[in-house]
Design an enzyme around this catalytic site. Structure first.
Site, PDB file in Angstrom:
ATOM      1  N   THR A   1       0.859  -1.033   0.107  1.00 34.76           N
ATOM      2  CA  THR A   1       0.067   0.012   0.004  1.00 34.76           C
ATOM      3  C   THR A   1       0.887   1.355   0.114  1.00 34.76           C
ATOM      4  OG1 THR A   1      -1.595  -1.376   1.128  1.00 34.76           O
ATOM      5  CG2 THR A   1      -2.163   1.137   0.944  1.00 34.76           C
ATOM      6  N   HIS A   2       1.942   1.190  -0.691  1.00 31.21           N
ATOM      7  CA  HIS A   2       2.892   2.297  -0.940  1.00 31.21           C
ATOM      8  C   HIS A   2       2.714   3.106  -2.304  1.00 31.21           C
ATOM      9  CE1 HIS A   2       5.401  -0.154   1.911  1.00 31.21           C
ATOM     10  NE2 HIS A   2       4.563   0.293   2.467  1.00 31.21           N
TER      11      HIS A   2
END
Length: 569
Positions: free
Chosen positions: A498-499
């Protein structure tokens, strides 16, 4: 007809780490702040008895409801984008605390190289090293300028860690000591040091000891229960907005949180914004919140979408290269290798940030003259707690079902380790965000469209980092080593990270960036946009430490602006 609320000094759109930091700093300075959070209000009391892997890690209890709002995706402009119907490649948080509630707590500083990547690359290797189509640019701020804000975030969160021997200079040590050095981490440390590398304990928001931060908020010592990522912490031992910056803001009496408040438009007159329009997600009533200053503090994707639907800024055009909004969308490359061992290890206890990292192959810490890629990857190992539903590692020659699988799964559950490579992604002209022409959300707004694919740069870096990871885990004593398969096209279905980054990038030139280095919008000086969307490229680290530092710098700018107005750049 929308009901107009009383005007406030500052309104934030989202109350996670960035919204909480802005609220706390502005409220302490005497400004009246309203935080609009589209999810529900929650705190540590909501996380009691939360160790339900199926409910939270598989069914994503704390995440965004994609039946109301999602994104559409395509690998290239030749394809029709389709909606992401269930959580996959990345997990979008929702509710008070945002993704800061369910994160693992890895809290890094980017390298000095990151902030001046274009100028430093050209200086060392020449302009031809940057391949055609890649849109590298400096950030408009240096590591040294951002260092005090890094320290402020680390002190607020009580980060436990030790100095990165290959990182930027620090003025002070981390506020709390590193986490426990376990036998598994000792294997990694020994193997990497024997190869001449520079491992260090991962900087962690799972605290090694009880700590009171400068604002008087107490964060407790980690219990090593293994339920960090995708879970809230019922002990209050994982630094998150709900136990740090949000209480600090509330204690001032100058901050109000409004949950279930989904912002659908930024209101603008001339060259100023005047507030936001939002919908109560429970009653469907519509409200207008006037404010002297508007701060977008929601997730990367929603910040970009709100600017687009509000017609603020110029949409990036991949044909001409003009425009900045939606430009430089980046992700990360996850490489690595799995090792199968003879001896049993305590793999089921741990914490989200209980691990070691090394930066010998990150940034420009090694010579790229003969490499077919730029930047690099941080190589790591963690002991985060192998929960049983999600962790059934077996060697590749074992069937993935049946009696043999069950037997091997039980055997290798405590005999398997993973060494990973968290790789940078560089901005490419075809990777960008815009509005989908077909699909709409539950509020009638266009969905955000993501056009993204891995590049040859990504594939070369992935192979390099996987090979390095395999060498290390072999040195650790694995009897069988399985590197990650080579990557081809990006797939939005399996979870990766989730970057997400880019789309609202920062810089020192309005022709190449959306915001200046105080994260103030070039087209409206009372509008600020905060988050990993500000990154002109993504690094070989988790983004939260840098996002927190930028949020503190932005907060400083907002307070200055409230007194004098005008451009801060």
């Amino acid at each position: 007809m929308a009901k107009t609320m009383d005007k406030v000094d500052v309104v934030t759109v989202g109350v996670g780490w960035t919204g909480g930091i802005v609220a706390a700093e502005c409220a302490k300075a005497g400004l009246k702040v309203v935080g609009l959070e589209r999810g529900r209000k929650r705190g540590t009391e909501d996380y009691l008895r939360i160790h339900d892997e199926y409910r939270y890690a598989i069914r994503y209890e704390l995440m965004q409801d994609l039946s109301k709002e999602t994104v559409t995706f395509r690998n290239s402009r030749k394809e029709r984008a389709l909606p992401m119907r269930q959580m996959g490649s990345f997990l979008l948080g929702e509710g008070l605390g945002g993704s800061g509630t369910h994160w693992n707590g890895w809290t890094f500083r980017f390298l000095p190289y990151d902030f001046e990547i274009k100028s430093q690359t050209e200086k060392k290797y020449g302009k031809n090293k940057i391949k055609e189509g890649f849109q590298l640019q400096d950030w408009g701020i240096t590591y040294d300028e951002l260092e005090p804000y890094y320290e402020k975030f680390e002190k607020t969160a009580g980060i436990s860690g030790e100095t990165n021997p290959l990182g930027g200079k620090r003025k002070n040590d981390y506020p709390t000591p590193p986490m426990k050095m376990t036998p598994i981490l000792q294997k990694f440390e020994k193997a990497t040091k024997e190869k001449g590398y520079h491992p260090y304990m991962m900087p962690s928001a799972n605290l090694s000891e009880t700590y009171k931060n400068p604002d008087g908020e107490t964060i407790y010592a980690c219990q090593y229960c293994g339920f960090c990522e995708r879970f809230g912490c019922e002990y209050g031992a994982k630094s998150s907005p709900e136990i740090t910056v949000v209480p600090t803001a509330m204690k001032t009496g100058n901050f109000e949180v409004r949950p279930h408040s989904n912002v659908v438009e930024i209101l603008k007159q001339g060259d100023k914004v005047t507030g936001v329009r939002y919908i109560d997600t429970l009653t469907r009533e519509e409200y207008i919140q006037p404010a002297d200053i508007v701060v977008l503090t929601s997730y990367v994707l929603n910040n970009a979408k709100l600017l687009m639907v509000s017609n603020i800024g110029t949409q990036y055009d991949p044909d001409t290269g003009r425009g900045t909004l939606g430009k430089n969308y980046c992700y990360q490359v996850n490489a690595g290798a799995t090792g199968f061992f003879d001896e049993q290890m305590n793999t089921f206890m741990g914490a989200g940030s209980l691990g070691m990292y090394m930066d010998d192959f990150n940034g420009d810490n090694f010579d790229h003259s003969k490499e077919d890629f730029l930047h690099g990857a941080g190589i790591w190992i963690t002991q985060s707690g192998s929960r049983p539903i999600s962790n059934n590692p077996v060697p590749p020659d074992v069937p993935l079902w049946g009696e043999e699988f069950k037997k091997a799964s039980i055997h290798y559950y405590t005999r398997t380790l993973y060494v990973g490579g968290q790789g940078s992604t560089l901005p490419y002209k075809e990777n960008y965000l815009d509005l989908d022409p077909t699909y709409k959300d539950a509020y009638g707004l266009p969905l955000l469209r993501m056009s993204y694919n891995f590049t040859d740069q990504d594939r070369a870096l992935h192979k390099f980092a996987s090979n390095k990871s395999a060498e290390i885990i072999k040195e650790m004593g694995a009897k069988e080593v399985v590197p990650e398969n080579a990557i081809s096209d990006y797939d939005i279905v399996p979870y990766q990270t989730t970057h997400n980054a880019g789309g609202t990038i920062m810089g020192d030139d309005p022709d190449t960036s959306v915001v200046n280095n105080y994260l103030q919008h070039w087209d409206a000086d009372n509008l600020f946009v905060v988050g990993a969307g500000n990154f002109p490229h993504n690094s070989g680290y988790n983004p939260t430490g840098t996002v927190g530092a930028l949020a503190y710098r932005c907060s400083e700018g907002i307070v200055k602006y409230s007194k004098n107005g005008g451009s801060l750049a």
